[in-house]
Write a protein that holds these residues in place. Sequence first.
Motif, PDB file in Angstrom:
ATOM      1  N   LYS A 199       0.806  -1.225   0.000  1.00 33.53           N
ATOM      2  CA  LYS A 199       0.000   0.000   0.000  1.00 33.53           C
ATOM      3  C   LYS A 199       0.840   1.277   0.000  1.00 33.53           C
ATOM      4  CE  LYS A 199      -4.322  -1.773   1.792  1.00 33.53           C
ATOM      5  NZ  LYS A 199      -5.327  -1.723   2.851  1.00 33.53           N
ATOM      6  N   ALA A 253       2.082   1.958  -3.545  1.00 32.80           N
ATOM      7  CA  ALA A 253       1.044   2.519  -4.414  1.00 32.80           C
ATOM      8  C   ALA A 253       0.756   3.972  -4.055  1.00 32.80           C
ATOM      9  CB  ALA A 253      -0.233   1.692  -4.305  1.00 32.80           C
ATOM     10  N   VAL A 277      -5.981  -1.014  -2.838  1.00 35.04           N
ATOM     11  CA  VAL A 277      -4.979  -1.980  -3.275  1.00 35.04           C
ATOM     12  C   VAL A 277      -5.355  -3.361  -2.752  1.00 35.04           C
ATOM     13  CG1 VAL A 277      -2.538  -2.611  -3.224  1.00 35.04           C
ATOM     14  CG2 VAL A 277      -3.195  -0.206  -3.219  1.00 35.04           C
ATOM     15  N   LEU A 290      -5.698  -2.392  -8.497  1.00 28.72           N
ATOM     16  CA  LEU A 290      -5.822  -1.030  -7.987  1.00 28.72           C
ATOM     17  C   LEU A 290      -7.122  -0.442  -8.518  1.00 28.72           C
ATOM     18  CD1 LEU A 290      -2.766  -1.436  -7.406  1.00 28.72           C
ATOM     19  CD2 LEU A 290      -2.431   0.904  -8.082  1.00 28.72           C
TER      20      LEU A 290
END
Length: 160
Positions: free
Chosen positions: A79, A82, A96, A120
């Motif tokens: 996470k 991202a 995510v 995603l």
Amino acid sequence: MKRTAQRRGARGQVLIEVLLMLPVFLLLVFTVMETGHLAFRTILLHHAAYEVARIGSLSATAIAAPGCPPPVVSVNKLKPIALSFFNNNAAAAPQVTAIAKPTLQDPQEGCMNYDVEVSLIQRIPMIFPMTGLILSNTKDRRYRVLTAEVRMPIERPLFK
């Protein structure tokens, strides 16, 4: 006198025509601009999904042991990666998910191979007026939900 009256009528006609065509023209321009914005956000989301899947496949714990236990993928480690693609803005961060999915059995080792599948999902607000009528995919016509899914193989060390 007659020419002056005709000019005034013609000017009024042009004004009415412009007022009728202006919303259609603006909708066309805003839709093209919004499509470009959504294309940029889609490319960014797919690139982030690819990088998260790559790092997830490298950091998945695949143990070389008898019985071939499935690898473990930690979503909590992925996470923040991202989030870094979206300038650490928690409001713009996508959802995510990452799971290890079995693919084919390795005939040499007799174990299943696994891929990490990263998904995603991000809600993108419409930034131009009227474009939500055409480009939105939510009920309130104010957002577009984008999804990016990437699979990447997880390397397992050989057990000897």
